[in-house]
Design an enzyme around this catalytic site. Structure first.
Site, PDB file in Angstrom:
ATOM      1  CE1 TYR A 186      36.153  48.547  36.956  1.00 13.91           C
ATOM      2  CE2 TYR A 186      36.057  46.327  37.853  1.00 13.91           C
ATOM      3  CZ  TYR A 186      36.600  47.238  36.971  1.00 13.91           C
ATOM      4  OH  TYR A 186      37.604  46.841  36.121  1.00 13.91           O
ATOM      5  CB  SER A 194      36.390  43.336  35.217  1.00 16.46           C
ATOM      6  OG  SER A 194      36.899  42.908  36.465  1.00 16.46           O
TER       7      SER A 194
END
Length: 246
Positions: free
Chosen positions: A155, A141
């Site tokens: 995250y 990501s």
């Protein structure tokens, strides 16, 4: 001719489903790994079949070692030697500041995004190394470098770990003929945002993205497909950012 057999975790929806469809179009037989929605995973497997490839679904939790063993055993029994792995399964948990995040949510994010990726990568390496070939693509990501303050720094931290894993494992497995790369999506318009409690998040973020729009799951799938293809035969240890410039 040897068939390409690729395991895709989190393949039942969103980016994972798009990856399964694209790889099937490119000639891969696909194992659709999923955790909850059987109907959605079966629908993706049907699309794989319609594309002229073979599709198998396996329900599993990637953070459970026995499930991962069963995933790869099913792949090899049903489709043949595994030639590729896409570590796409991931969770974000609710949006919010770290100080307000429950320990259970922190633990689940680490277990799925990092431990699950490690377990799947380890099993793939065990199978691929003796065969002297294979491709692993991790879905990371852009959060790994942006940090995602106020949204989900936990995250982001797991995705930064995935980037490091990508670099290290590429160097470790290169002599065995195995390539390891990652794709780092930016803001992608999928159902993930609604699940986090903010369905309009991708649309609102458009103004902060140089290309002035969120990305699509298909655009991420195209990057994964390239990294898995012979066209990327000299590419390993790369983290390919697909984020609209953000």
């Amino acid at each position: 001719m040897k068939r390409l057999v690729t395991v895709v975790t989190g393949g039942g929806r969103g980016i994972g489903a798009a990856i399964c469809r694209r790889l099937a179009h490119d000639g891969h037989d696909v194992v659709v790994g999923y955790v909850n929605d059987t109907a959605a995973a079966e629908a993706v497997a049907d699309e794989v079949l319609e594309a002229g490839a073979r599709g198998v679904t396996v329900r599993l939790d990637t953070s459970v070692e026995a499930d991962v063993e069963r995933l790869f055993a099913t792949a090899e029994e049903r489709l043949g030697p595994v030639t590729g792995l896409v570590n796409n399964a991931g969770v974000s948990g609710p949006l919010g500041r770290l100080a307000d995040t429950d320990t259970a949510d922190l633990r689940r994010v680490v277990e799925v995004n990092l431990l699950g990726t490690l377990l799947c990568s380890r099993r793939a390496a065990q199978l691929m190394a003796p065969r002297r070939s294979g491709v692993i693509v991790n879905v990371s990501s852009a959060a790994a470098t942006l940090g995602s303050p106020g949204d989900f720094v936990h995250y982001a931290a797991t995705k930064a770990a995935v980037d490091t894993l990508t670099v290290g494992l590429a160097k470790e497995l290169g002599p065995d003929g195995i390539r390891v790369n990652a794709v780092a999506p930016g803001m992608i318009d999928t159902e993930m945002h609604a699940e986090m409690g903010d369905p309009g998040r991708a649309r609102r973020a458009a103004a902060t993205i140089p290309l002035r729009r969120a990305g699509t799951a298909e655009e991420i799938a195209a990057a994964v497909a390239w990294l898995m293809s012979p066209e990327a035969s000299y590419t390993t240890g790369a983290v390919l950012r697909v984020s609209g410039g953000r």
